[in-house]
Design an enzyme around this catalytic site. Structure first.
Site, PDB file in Angstrom:
ATOM      1  CD  GLN A 170     -36.442   4.371  -0.834  1.00 19.98           C
ATOM      2  OE1 GLN A 170     -35.291   4.701  -0.578  1.00 19.98           O
ATOM      3  NE2 GLN A 170     -36.889   4.229  -2.072  1.00 19.98           N
ATOM      4  CG  ASP A 191     -41.011   8.485  -6.585  1.00 14.93           C
ATOM      5  OD1 ASP A 191     -39.948   9.007  -6.189  1.00 14.93           O
ATOM      6  OD2 ASP A 191     -41.432   7.390  -6.179  1.00 14.93           O
TER       7      ASP A 191
END
Ligand code: S3P
Length: 426
Positions: A158, A304
């Site tokens: 990100q 994740d």
């Protein structure tokens, strides 16, 4: 768990498809788009900035790109909901616009650290006001950005993507270096849209001022969503499940490596490409699992998937040790705490550490688990229900929709017994 299933589209790629399609010249057509809460929030944000986005069928979008400088100011704050990717990437894209913007999110997103993007964007010349490094972010327009060379303190796709998008609007070159490789969807997609992105000696660099051109793109099925079913099939005797068209980008396949190290039987069938991303069908059969020390080098490549990997570890023989995973503490929830608490509730011995945990496989009992409103914690514990000796009640599940709309019906179709209680808004 048996049959052939295709989980919904990749969340990371769907966010990026909207963002790049919006600022490209001309029309982009997207299929396989994830119509979950996170990506719909990004879609809504770009519509509010004047981008024409039309839904042409399930997961099919047509985006009329407005070009590099065609976004328009939005009179109200842009609400990114639960989505860290939406907020951090948009912060980069909006830092170099001529107009001001405000980014907001839900309670979870407002508690997540934003200085990791504010600091380097400020070094580029941006001005972003925030409340002690937290959303809402007030992004001042009309700033001239300059390219920087930035060494990231943590591996974060990100942050890297935020800076590359800001770099499109900066004078000169913007170069980013990561301590370990993170997912590279932004780099791949920028290239698909015609931008020049260079990898050199551990750095990824983009030259400012480039224009993007609309493309047609197929989004692969999300390996992060497929992971729940990889583990479900691995721990359920008699399983033989095929997961179709799964994104196999090597910066995302850590979950397969980790599960195979534990003894999982996962075979890769019919490989192909979807746009600039590798895809394959995965066949998963039941196999007895063994606890392992998870190599820290695989952590960013499976970041994740740890909630469900730890469910696999709970079903494995012996001890599993996770280290180098402090980032899990700043996801949609503190995932180390959420998993240790939930596993303990289900009778599993698990001890947290600052950057991971140590746990021992055992017999899972039923119990009542708090998901902390975190989609992946909630889904992980549904998988635990396959082997638990009693019912597993999972609380606060509405956010499952952010990454996996229709999860309950999908899981039932694949062989799980899961239902939504009337007391839970999900
Ligand atoms: C994402 C990057 C990862 C991941 C998140 C999606 C992305 O976050 O956890 O779900 O799309 O770039 P970090 O960059 O914070 O590791």
């Amino acid at each position: 768990m048996s049959g052939r299933v295709r989980v919904p589209g990749d969340k990371s790629i769907s966010h990026r498809a909207i963002m790049l399609g919006a600022v490209a010249e001309g029309r982009s057509k997207i299929s396989g788009f994830l119509e979950g809460g996170d990506c719909l929030a990004t879609l809504g944000a770009f519509r509010s900035m004047g981008v024409g986005i039309e839904r042409q069928g399930p997961g099919r979008l047509s985006i009329d790109g407005v070009g590099r400088d065609g976004l328009r100011a939005c009179a109200h704050p842009l609400d990114l909901g639960n989505a860290g990717t939406g907020m951090r990437l948009l912060a980069g894209l909006l830092a170099g616009q001529r107009f001001d913007s405000t980014l907001t999110g839900d309670a979870s997103l407002s508690g997540r650290p934003m200085n990791r993007v504010i600091d380097p964007l400020t070094m580029m010349g941006a001005r972003i006001d925030a409340d002690d490094g937290h959303a809402p972010l007030m992004i001042r327009g009309g700033r001239s950005l300059n390219g920087i060379r930035y060494v990231m303190p943590v591996a974060s796709a990100q942050v890297k993507s935020c800076l590359l998008l800001a770099g499109l609007y900066a004078a000169g070159q913007t170069c980013v270096r990561e301590p370990m490789p993170s997912r590279d969807h932004t780099e791949r997609m920028l290239r698909s849209f015609g931008a020049h992105v260079v990898h050199r000696k551990g750095w990824v660099c983009i030259q400012g001022g480039q224009s993007l051109h609309g493309v047609d793109m197929d989004v692969p099925a999300d390996i992060s969503s497929a992971a729940f079913f990889m583990v479900a099939a691995s721990i359920t005797p008699g399983s033989n499940l095929v997961l179709e068209h799964v994104g196999m980008n090597p910066t995302r396949t850590g979950v397969i490596e980790i599960l195979r190290m534990m003894g999982a039987d996962i075979t890769v069938e019919s490989k192909g490409m979807a746009g600039n991303e590798p895809v394959a069908d995965l066949r998963v059969r039941y196999a007895p699992l063994t606890g392992i020390h998870i190599p820290a080098s695989l952590v960013p490549l499976a970041i994740d998937e740890f909630p469900v990997i730890l469910i696999a570890a709970a079903c494995a023989d012996g001890e599993t040790v996770l280290t180098g995973a402090a980032e899990l503490r700043v996801k949609e929830s503190d995932r180390i705490k959420a998993m240790v608490d939930g596993l303990t509730e289900l009778g599993i011995w698990a001890v947290p550490r600052a950057d991971g945990l140590t746990m021992r496989g055992g017999r899972l009992t039923g119990g009542r688990v708090q998901s902390q409103a975190d989609h992946r914690i909630a889904m992980a514990f549904t998988v635990a229900g396959l082997v638990a000796t009693g019912p597993v009640d999972i609380l606060d599940c509405a956010n499952v929709d952010t990454s996996f709309p229709g999860y309950v019906a999908f899981a039932v179709g694949a062989g799980m017994q899961v239902s939504v209680s009337r007391n839970d808004p999900a």
